[in-house]
Structure formats: structure tokens, C-alpha cells
Design a protein around this motif. Structure first.
Motif, PDB file in Angstrom:
ATOM      1  N   PRO A 241       0.837  -1.211   0.000  1.00  0.00           N
ATOM      2  CA  PRO A 241       0.000   0.000   0.000  1.00  0.00           C
ATOM      3  C   PRO A 241       0.870   1.259   0.000  1.00  0.00           C
ATOM      4  CG  PRO A 241       0.077  -0.939   2.197  1.00  0.00           C
ATOM      5  CD  PRO A 241       0.864  -1.874   1.320  1.00  0.00           C
ATOM      6  N   LEU A 242       1.543   1.494  -1.122  1.00  0.00           N
ATOM      7  CA  LEU A 242       2.431   2.652  -1.220  1.00  0.00           C
ATOM      8  C   LEU A 242       1.643   3.954  -1.059  1.00  0.00           C
ATOM      9  CD1 LEU A 242       4.700   1.745  -4.313  1.00  0.00           C
ATOM     10  CD2 LEU A 242       5.171   1.337  -1.887  1.00  0.00           C
ATOM     11  N   THR A 243       2.303   4.943  -0.476  1.00  0.00           N
ATOM     12  CA  THR A 243       1.683   6.266  -0.360  1.00  0.00           C
ATOM     13  C   THR A 243       2.379   7.289  -1.246  1.00  0.00           C
ATOM     14  OG1 THR A 243       3.098   6.794   1.534  1.00  0.00           O
ATOM     15  CG2 THR A 243       0.914   5.850   2.007  1.00  0.00           C
ATOM     16  N   GLY A 244       3.552   6.940  -1.762  1.00  0.00           N
ATOM     17  CA  GLY A 244       4.265   7.885  -2.613  1.00  0.00           C
ATOM     18  C   GLY A 244       5.566   7.323  -3.143  1.00  0.00           C
ATOM     19  N   VAL A 245       6.233   8.133  -3.973  1.00  0.00           N
ATOM     20  CA  VAL A 245       7.460   7.731  -4.653  1.00  0.00           C
ATOM     21  C   VAL A 245       8.541   8.775  -4.418  1.00  0.00           C
ATOM     22  CG1 VAL A 245       8.503   7.278  -6.928  1.00  0.00           C
ATOM     23  CG2 VAL A 245       6.162   6.499  -6.446  1.00  0.00           C
ATOM     24  N   ILE A 246       9.785   8.298  -4.227  1.00  0.00           N
ATOM     25  CA  ILE A 246      10.961   9.172  -4.274  1.00  0.00           C
ATOM     26  C   ILE A 246      11.733   8.807  -5.525  1.00  0.00           C
ATOM     27  CG2 ILE A 246      13.145   9.826  -3.190  1.00  0.00           C
ATOM     28  CD1 ILE A 246      11.926   9.299  -0.481  1.00  0.00           C
ATOM     29  N   LEU A 247      11.882   9.748  -6.421  1.00  0.00           N
ATOM     30  CA  LEU A 247      12.573   9.526  -7.696  1.00  0.00           C
ATOM     31  C   LEU A 247      14.006  10.025  -7.549  1.00  0.00           C
ATOM     32  CD1 LEU A 247      11.456   8.338 -10.323  1.00  0.00           C
ATOM     33  CD2 LEU A 247      10.965  10.659 -11.090  1.00  0.00           C
ATOM     34  N   THR A 248      14.968   9.090  -7.506  1.00  0.00           N
ATOM     35  CA  THR A 248      16.362   9.481  -7.300  1.00  0.00           C
ATOM     36  C   THR A 248      17.087   9.684  -8.631  1.00  0.00           C
ATOM     37  OG1 THR A 248      17.205   7.208  -7.241  1.00  0.00           O
ATOM     38  CG2 THR A 248      16.411   8.133  -5.165  1.00  0.00           C
ATOM     39  N   LYS A 249      18.229  10.364  -8.551  1.00  0.00           N
ATOM     40  CA  LYS A 249      19.129  10.592  -9.704  1.00  0.00           C
ATOM     41  C   LYS A 249      18.424  11.291 -10.864  1.00  0.00           C
ATOM     42  CE  LYS A 249      21.373   6.312  -8.289  1.00  0.00           C
ATOM     43  NZ  LYS A 249      21.729   4.932  -8.637  1.00  0.00           N
ATOM     44  N   LEU A 250      17.448  12.134 -10.518  1.00  0.00           N
ATOM     45  CA  LEU A 250      16.695  12.831 -11.563  1.00  0.00           C
ATOM     46  C   LEU A 250      17.584  13.800 -12.328  1.00  0.00           C
ATOM     47  CD1 LEU A 250      13.843  12.956 -12.744  1.00  0.00           C
ATOM     48  CD2 LEU A 250      13.352  14.841 -11.204  1.00  0.00           C
ATOM     49  N   ASP A 251      18.618  14.344 -11.641  1.00  0.00           N
ATOM     50  CA  ASP A 251      19.518  15.274 -12.317  1.00  0.00           C
ATOM     51  C   ASP A 251      20.378  14.585 -13.361  1.00  0.00           C
ATOM     52  OD1 ASP A 251      20.611  13.930 -10.097  1.00  0.00           O
ATOM     53  OD2 ASP A 251      22.293  15.319  -9.971  1.00  0.00           O
ATOM     54  N   GLY A 252      20.513  13.252 -13.255  1.00  0.00           N
ATOM     55  CA  GLY A 252      21.322  12.515 -14.232  1.00  0.00           C
ATOM     56  C   GLY A 252      20.502  11.928 -15.365  1.00  0.00           C
ATOM     57  N   ASP A 253      19.172  12.119 -15.325  1.00  0.00           N
ATOM     58  CA  ASP A 253      18.282  11.537 -16.336  1.00  0.00           C
ATOM     59  C   ASP A 253      17.970  12.568 -17.407  1.00  0.00           C
ATOM     60  OD1 ASP A 253      16.465   9.971 -17.702  1.00  0.00           O
ATOM     61  OD2 ASP A 253      14.793  10.480 -16.396  1.00  0.00           O
TER      62      ASP A 253
END
Length: 449
Positions: A241-253
Motif C-alpha cells: 500500500p504505497l503512499t508515494g514515490v521518491i525519484l532518485t538521480k533525476l539530475d542525471g536523467d
């Protein structure tokens, strides 16, 4: 970030120049280009299909105000729909529970769970003034436990020690009891990951979720994985039952597909993005700001907030006094501005939040962190007296400074010229000449010729 997508979308807008209004024909042609741009950005196919359909429906036949061109009108529709697929409104952390609030971190090995746990603890301490404890349940990787303990000390959070042979469930029960007795506001639980999704991992984290009853269960995913990131997020969303997402390394994408897809595919909001290796490199996710960045409008609000977070208050006040008096702005103050820039993540982090046209102009001038470091090196090669009184720096001193910093005399001259422009700008601010100041800004940035 998003460089190719931003350039492609800018081209679509330009293609509508000369058109009197938005029609089915010109929208159809523009949407073909947008579809290609999104495919190249590695956006999930269902997202592209839904996005294109919604933009077409809203854009066709739209009346264009006199002050807008068809291209600008389309930007408005695209911006609105980009916001919608990324969640629309900013999704805040839910901490509305009897302390301690439990935040459970889930994700694959290598996605950045442990680092994100430390960054999140720092964000909660700095921005929410919470008493935070970090707990590691990754008993399979002793190095991960050591890493989290080190991060705890660096960010000012407490760390719950793990005993040899303890199982994840036992660790959680003991940590929860300790946190209650010691009045912690928040516990962040770092769980074990695998290189791929397997049943054993899912069973373990599901058990911890039932045991801890977390107020937030955040899935940490590497944005650079593109489509794989989205597929992995969906698998975790189906199991937990996820409540949210942390998107890492966005600066490298450079593509940005994960940022545009993950909310649509999982139904879970992106709450934070990892944008730098430093411990302050975790930012709340704003769909409207991200949509603006994708469309080349930048994120000036985010840039201002970062400047406020990174600013040395005493140094800023000292500089303001100098500006008001119109005297005393010297090369040490000039150097401090570049050091401030580095605290904010360097030139690349700043450019990423500037409007696309300014970013391109800076890139054309070859402005980068190496040149900023070189500028600092030149100033460091000067004596204290020279930094305080730049007018003393004549030919022989310039040669000595050039040798001391490993650059040419021409680069020393260029730096002194840029400093003079900056000093003039300070005087203009003091006299209220904002228009003149803006014309002077472009001369401040160090550049290579």
C-alpha cells in the motif's frame, strides 16, 4: 535534465508561428512531433497515448486571446496536461498521526534507499523541526547498516543500533518501543533490497508493513532506469500500500521518462526527487514547476528557495551593508558569490532551473563549474591587500597572479573586468537602477573565449 524533450517541444511551438488559430490540422501535425519527443524521452506508451488525446481534445477549436499566439496557447494546454499526468497538485508527506510516525522505505538494491533515508531525515529535521530516528532492517548487507549510521551522525538524526543475528521484524519492534520511550517524532525504516523483484523480499517488507503500520510507505526508484523504473514501481505498488514515490538521480536523467510516467502508471504521487549527491539534494516534487522546466520555462521559485536554504545569513547581511553604502565590494565578496553558487549544487544545478533560453546562452558562453573553480583559483593567488584593493593590480602583479594560479595574464584581466562589472551592478542596485543592473548581469558570469 529533459534537454532533448525541451528542445523538441520548443520546435513544435515555433512550427505554429504564422498560424491564425489552433485547428485540427495544425494540432495533428504538432501532436505527431510531441509524440516522437515523448517516445525519445522514454515515456511509457499508455501515458503518451492518454496525454496526446487529452491535449488534442482541449486544444482543438480553442479560442486564442489577442495577446497570445497559437503556439503560446498550445503551451498553456500542454503545461496543464503535463501537470495532470505528474499528479496535478504537490503531494505532501502525511505526518498526521500519534508520534512516532513511521516512514517505511521500499525499493530495489542500488536505487538509493539508504541515501534517500538520510536525506529525508535531514529534510525533516531542517524543514519540519522533527526529532528523527533512522533504523536499518537490511541485515543482509552490513555495509548498508554502517552507511545509515554514518548518515545519521551527518544529518543530526538518532540511529537505532542493530544487534548481530537480529531479524528485521525484531529490529522494528525494538525500534518502535525505543522511539516511544525517547519521544521521537519520526522513525525512518530502511528496508532490504534485491537486484530484482523476488517473492522473499516482498514477503519480508509486507510483514514489516503490517507490523509497523507506517503512515507513509515510500517507494524509492532510480529515474535513470526509464521504463524499467516505471515497471518496478508498478510491481511494488501492486504488492504494497504505497503512499508515494521518491525519484532518485533525476539530475542525471536526460530523458525524463520516469518523472512523466510513474504517477500515471502506479497511481501514487511523486513526493520527493533526488537531485544531487549532497545530503541537501532532496527536493519536494512540484508537478507545476516540473512541467515549466520541461517546457523550457525554468523553475525560478525553486532556484530562489535553494538560494535561501544555502545562504550564509551573516555573509549576506554583510554584503547588503556594503551594497547600501555603495562602498567596499571587493574580490573576496566576488569570490563569495561563486562559493554560494557551489553550495547550491554548482552551475549545472542552477542552469537546470533557469529558463531554456538562458540555459542555452550560458552553454554557448561555455560557463561551467571548471571555470568557476578557475576564477576562485585566480582570486586565491592574490594577496589579501590585492583582494581588498583591486586597483593595486598592475602588470607585474598580474603576471605573478597568473603564474600562481596557472592561467594566462589575459584570464586575470578578464576576471578583473568581470569584477568591475559586478561592482558597477552593486552601485546600480544601491541607486535603484534595476534596468541598468539587468543589462550588466550578463557580464558577471565567468566565461572562456
Amino acid at each position: 535534465m529533459f534537454d532533448n524533450l525541451t528542445s523538441r517541444l520548443s520546435g513544435v511551438i515555433k512550427s505554429l508561428r504564422g498560424e491564425a488559430r489552433l485547428t485540427e490540422s495544425n494540432i495533428q501535425a504538432a501532436m505527431r512531433e510531441v509524440r516522437m519527443a515523448l517516445l525519445e524521452a522514454d515515456v511509457a506508451l499508455p501515458v503518451i497515448k492518454d496525454f496526446i488525446e487529452r491535449v488534442k481534445q482541449k486544444a482543438i477549436g480553442r479560442e486564442v486571446m489577442e495577446s497570445l499566439s497559437p503556439g503560446q496557447a498550445l503551451v498553456g494546454v500542454v503545461h496543464q496536461e503535463l501537470m495532470a499526468i505528474m499528479g496535478g497538485e504537490k503531494a505532501d508527506l502525511n505526518l498526521n498521526t500519534v508520534p512516532p510516525a513511521v516512514i517505511l522505505m521500499a525499493g530495489l538494491q542500488g536505487a538509493g534507499k539508504t541515501t534517500s533515508s538520510g536525506k529525508l531525515a535531514k529534510w525533516l529535521i531542517d524543514n519540519k523541526k522533527k526529532k528523527v530516528m533512522l533504523v536499518s532492517c537490511d541485515i543482509y548487507r552490513p555495509a548498508a547498516i554502517d552507511q545509515l549510521e554514518l548518515l545519521s551522525s551527518q544529518v543530526g538524526a538518532d540511529f537505532f543500533p542493530v544487534k548481530v543475528g537480529q531479524q528485521p521484524a525484531a529490529i522494528c519492534v525494538a525500534a518502535l518501543d525505543y522511539a516511544r520511550k525517547h519521544h521521537h517524532d519520526i522513525i525512518i525504516v530502511d528496508t532490504a533490497g534485491r537486484l530484482g523483484i523476488d517473492q522473499a523480499m516482498m514477503d519480508e517488507i509486507t510483514e514489516l508493513e503490517v507490523l509497523l503500520k507506517p503512515i507513509e510507505t515510500l517507494f524509492v526508484v532510480d529515474a535513470m532506469q526509464g521504463q524499467d523504473a516505471v515497471n518496478t514501481a508498478k510491481a511494488f505498488a501492486d504488492a504494497l500500500p504505497l503512499t508515494g514515490v521518491i525519484l532518485t538521480k533525476l539530475d542525471g536523467d536526460a530523458r525524463g521518462g520516469a518523472a512523466l510516467s510513474v504517477r500515471h502508471v502506479t497511481g501514487k504521487p511523486i513526493k520527493f526527487t533526488g537531485v544531487a549527491e549532497k545530503l541537501t539534494g532532496l527536493e519536494p516534487f512540484y508537478p507545476d514547476r516540473m512541467a515549466s522546466r520541461i517546457l523550457g520555462m525554468g523553475d525560478v521559485l525553486g532556484l530562489i528557495e535553494e538560494a535561501q536554504r544555502s545562504a550564509d545569513q551573516k555573509e549576506a547581511e554583510k554584503l547588503m551593508k556594503k551594497m547600501k553604502s555603495g562602498k567596499g565590494f571587493d574580490l573576496d565578496d566576488f569570490k563569495m558569490q561563486f562559493q554560494q553558487m557551489k553550495k547550491m549544487g554548482g552551475m549545472s544545478a542552477m542552469l537546470d532551473k533557469l529558463p531554456h533560453q538562458l540555459t542555452q546562452a550560458a552553454q554557448n558562453m561555455k560557463v561551467d563549474d571548471k571555470i568557476i573553480n578557475r576564477t576562485e583559483g585566480i582570486i586565491n593567488a592574490m594577496t589579501r591587500e590585492e583582494r581588498a584593493k583591486p586597483e593595486l593590480i598592475k602588470a607585474s602583479r598580474k603576471r605573478r597572479i597568473a603564474v600562481g594560479s596557472g592561467v594566462s595574464v589575459q584570464e586575470v584581466n578578464r576576471l578583473l573586468s568581470q569584477f568591475e562589472q559586478a561592482r558597477k551592478m552593486m552601485k546600480m542596485v544601491n541607486k535603484g537602477g534595476m534596468a541598468k543592473m539587468m543589462r550588466a548581469v550578463k557580464g558577471m558570469l565567468p566565461q572562456m573565449r
